[in-house]
Motif scaffolding. Structure first.
Motif, short mmCIF file in Angstrom:
data_model
loop_
_atom_site.label_atom_id
_atom_site.label_comp_id
_atom_site.label_asym_id
_atom_site.label_seq_id
_atom_site.Cartn_x
_atom_site.Cartn_y
_atom_site.Cartn_z
N GLY A 1 -35.13 10.89 -25.44
CA GLY A 1 -34.73 9.49 -25.54
C GLY A 1 -35.90 8.52 -25.72
O GLY A 1 -35.76 7.33 -25.47
N TYR B 1 -38.97 6.54 -28.03
CA TYR B 1 -38.86 5.75 -29.27
C TYR B 1 -39.77 6.24 -30.40
O TYR B 1 -39.78 5.66 -31.47
N THR C 1 -42.81 5.95 -31.30
CA THR C 1 -43.49 4.85 -32.00
C THR C 1 -44.59 5.36 -32.93
O THR C 1 -44.86 4.76 -33.96
N ARG C 2 -45.18 6.50 -32.57
CA ARG C 2 -46.29 6.99 -33.39
C ARG C 2 -45.81 7.64 -34.69
O ARG C 2 -46.61 7.93 -35.56
N VAL D 1 -30.89 11.28 -23.48
CA VAL D 1 -31.13 10.48 -24.69
C VAL D 1 -30.74 9.02 -24.45
O VAL D 1 -30.20 8.68 -23.41
N THR E 1 -40.02 9.65 -18.34
CA THR E 1 -39.95 11.11 -18.43
C THR E 1 -39.42 11.77 -17.15
O THR E 1 -39.14 12.96 -17.15
N PRO F 1 -34.78 10.24 -16.29
CA PRO F 1 -33.60 10.94 -16.83
C PRO F 1 -33.25 12.20 -16.02
O PRO F 1 -32.09 12.64 -16.04
N ASN G 1 -39.73 18.66 -23.10
CA ASN G 1 -39.87 17.53 -24.02
C ASN G 1 -39.21 17.90 -25.34
O ASN G 1 -39.44 19.00 -25.85
N GLY G 2 -38.44 16.97 -25.90
CA GLY G 2 -37.73 17.27 -27.14
C GLY G 2 -38.60 17.16 -28.38
O GLY G 2 -38.11 17.21 -29.50
P1 GTP Z 1 -44.35 7.70 -28.67
O1 GTP Z 1 -43.71 6.35 -28.60
O2 GTP Z 1 -44.84 8.00 -30.06
O3 GTP Z 1 -45.36 7.97 -27.59
O4 GTP Z 1 -43.20 8.81 -28.43
P2 GTP Z 1 -42.13 9.05 -27.25
O5 GTP Z 1 -42.22 8.06 -26.15
O6 GTP Z 1 -40.83 9.24 -27.91
O7 GTP Z 1 -42.58 10.49 -26.76
P3 GTP Z 1 -43.51 10.96 -25.57
O8 GTP Z 1 -44.35 12.03 -26.13
O9 GTP Z 1 -44.17 9.82 -24.92
O10 GTP Z 1 -42.39 11.55 -24.59
C1 GTP Z 1 -42.20 12.93 -24.34
C2 GTP Z 1 -40.71 13.28 -24.45
O11 GTP Z 1 -39.95 12.50 -23.52
C3 GTP Z 1 -40.14 13.00 -25.83
O12 GTP Z 1 -39.33 14.09 -26.20
C4 GTP Z 1 -39.34 11.72 -25.65
O13 GTP Z 1 -38.20 11.68 -26.50
C5 GTP Z 1 -38.92 11.79 -24.19
N1 GTP Z 1 -38.85 10.46 -23.59
C6 GTP Z 1 -39.85 9.54 -23.53
N2 GTP Z 1 -39.43 8.42 -22.93
C7 GTP Z 1 -38.12 8.62 -22.61
C8 GTP Z 1 -37.13 7.80 -21.98
O14 GTP Z 1 -37.36 6.65 -21.58
N3 GTP Z 1 -35.87 8.35 -21.81
C9 GTP Z 1 -35.56 9.62 -22.24
N4 GTP Z 1 -34.30 10.05 -22.05
N5 GTP Z 1 -36.49 10.41 -22.84
C10 GTP Z 1 -37.75 9.92 -23.02
#
Ligand code: GTP
Length: 361
Positions: free
Chosen positions: A8, A10, A12-13, A53, A86, A89, A107-108
């Motif tokens: 879930g 975003y 961003t990268r 998600v 992280t 959820p 991590n998805g």
């Molecule tokens: P960036 O914005 O590019 O850093 O990506 P991200 O925040 O989507 O991914 P990050 O690598 O920081 O997070 C690791 C995993 O946790 C990813 O599979 C994300 O989809 C998931 N994730 C991150 N934040 C959340 C959240 O607030 N809620 C849920 N349900 N999943 C999250």
């Protein structure tokens, strides 16, 4: 065994490509990452996957319907406009995960060859509250880093340490086994970071263990990593083109999905992944690149090291330098050149040369 997949974020990268799909649905050699994850989990004795998600990601996953390999799939949704981070959820899904048995959290956005049964066994043997899969990398500073003592015990866990401050090269691979007691360590109703708030506390209390993996591990969080993951999988599958090229040349490894057409004298590869129904004209060169489904590349275009979004249209003789990302449905008009690292937003039309790389919206 149950597995919670965190999906879930975003992403961003990975913008602008992630404006139109969640990271877990990015295709890796023409198959959504989530499908690869389901496949591996099902092979490793997992029978239920819970997807953590947001509502939009749920919508995209429901729409795409990746094959489930016999897994029962449920959703646990973050509250509207309040991403839970992280760890939040995990707390939110506690009833779905249950209180009797350890479960997997993943991590998805990682592509990893993890033996989940062996991970679970380590967790059971050491009576840990949490067991983190650890992977050795050359530069650990952009990850969570673990310091191991007495075999499996993690003495310290430091998220993104400053240069030179990492206690080891063993990083958090983004896959854990947690015991239900973990729910007591996560406050409810707010965003919580497992890496910054939960793991360091568990390490202090001696309840955090590590499981070192040896297999393939890739994070697809950045465009370069995403391209690299496609290359590695192309190599590992040693894909041979199913169709014999007629009038065009192939430099393996490449992968062409169903319905792809290629014009005369084009050269596809090495390392070209072309999505479903993409149309490629004549005299085109494509290497080190990923084209999503329905992309259209007109005659004479040259693409190297780029990602082309779904349904994007690339005009005649366009030249895209490495690192260019073209969003879904964007149009690059004939004869345009885009310099290294340009990013074009979804549905944007570009009709003149771009001199300096930037985000074009
Ligand atoms: P960036 O914005 O590019 O850093 O990506 P991200 O925040 O989507 O991914 P990050 O690598 O920081 O997070 C690791 C995993 O946790 C990813 O599979 C994300 O989809 C998931 N994730 C991150 N934040 C959340 C959240 O607030 N809620 C849920 N349900 N999943 C999250």
């Amino acid at each position: 065994m149950k597995a919670l997949i965190l999906a879930g974020g975003y992403a961003t990268r990975l913008r602008p490509l992630s404006c139109a799909r969640p990271k877990t649905l990015f295709p890796i050699v023409n198959k959504p990452l989530l499908q690869w994850i389901f496949e591996r989990l099902a092979k490793n004795g997992v029978d239920e996957a819970i997807l953590a998600v947001n509502a939009l990601t749920q919508f995209y996953i429901r729409q795409q319907k990746p094959p489930r390999y016999g897994l029962k799939v449920k959703f646990s949704i973050d509250p509207p406009k309040k991403p839970l981070g992280t760890a939040g959820p995990i707390k939110k899904a506690e009833k779905l995960l249950g209180y009797n048995e350890p479960f997997i959290v993943l991590n998805g956005d990682i592509f990893a060859d993890i033996n989940y049964q062996a991970l679970l066994e380590t967790h059971r043997k050491t009576k840990a509250l949490a067991t983190i899969t650890l992977c050795s990398v050359d530069d650990p500073c952009s990850f969570g880093v673990a310091e191991l003592v007495n075999g499996n015990s993690i003495k310290r866990f430091i998220e993104k340490p400053a240069k030179g401050q990492a206690p080891s090269n063993l990083i958090n691979a983004g896959a854990y086994v947690l015991s239900p007691k973990i729910f007591e360590y996560i406050p409810a109703g707010r965003a919580v970071s497992i890496e910054r708030e939960v793991f360091p506390k568990l390490a202090d209390e001696g309840k955090l263990m590590g499981f070192c993996m040896n297999g393939l591990w890739m994070d697809i969080g950045k465009p370069q990593e995403y391209l690299e993951a496609n290359k590695v999988i192309l190599d590992s599958l040693a894909m041979k083109n199913q169709i014999s090229p007629e009038g065009f040349a192939v430099k393996q490894p490449i992968a062409l999905d169903q319905g792809v057409t290629v014009g005369e004298k084009s050269v596809i590869g090495p390392y070209a992944v072309v999505g479903k129904n993409a149309k490629i004209g004549s005299n085109v060169r494509i290497s080190n690149s990923v084209l999503f489904a329905e992309a259209e590349i007109a005659d004479g275009a040259v693409l190297n090291g780029v990602i082309i979004g779904e349904g994007a249209k690339i005009g005649k003789n366009v030249k895209l330098d490495p690192g260019c990302i073209v969003g879904d449905q964007a149009r690059i008009k004939d004869n345009v050149c885009l310099p290294e690292g340009s990013a074009i937003c979804p549905a944007k039309e570009v009709s003149e040369n771009v001199l300096k790389a930037k985000l074009n919206c």
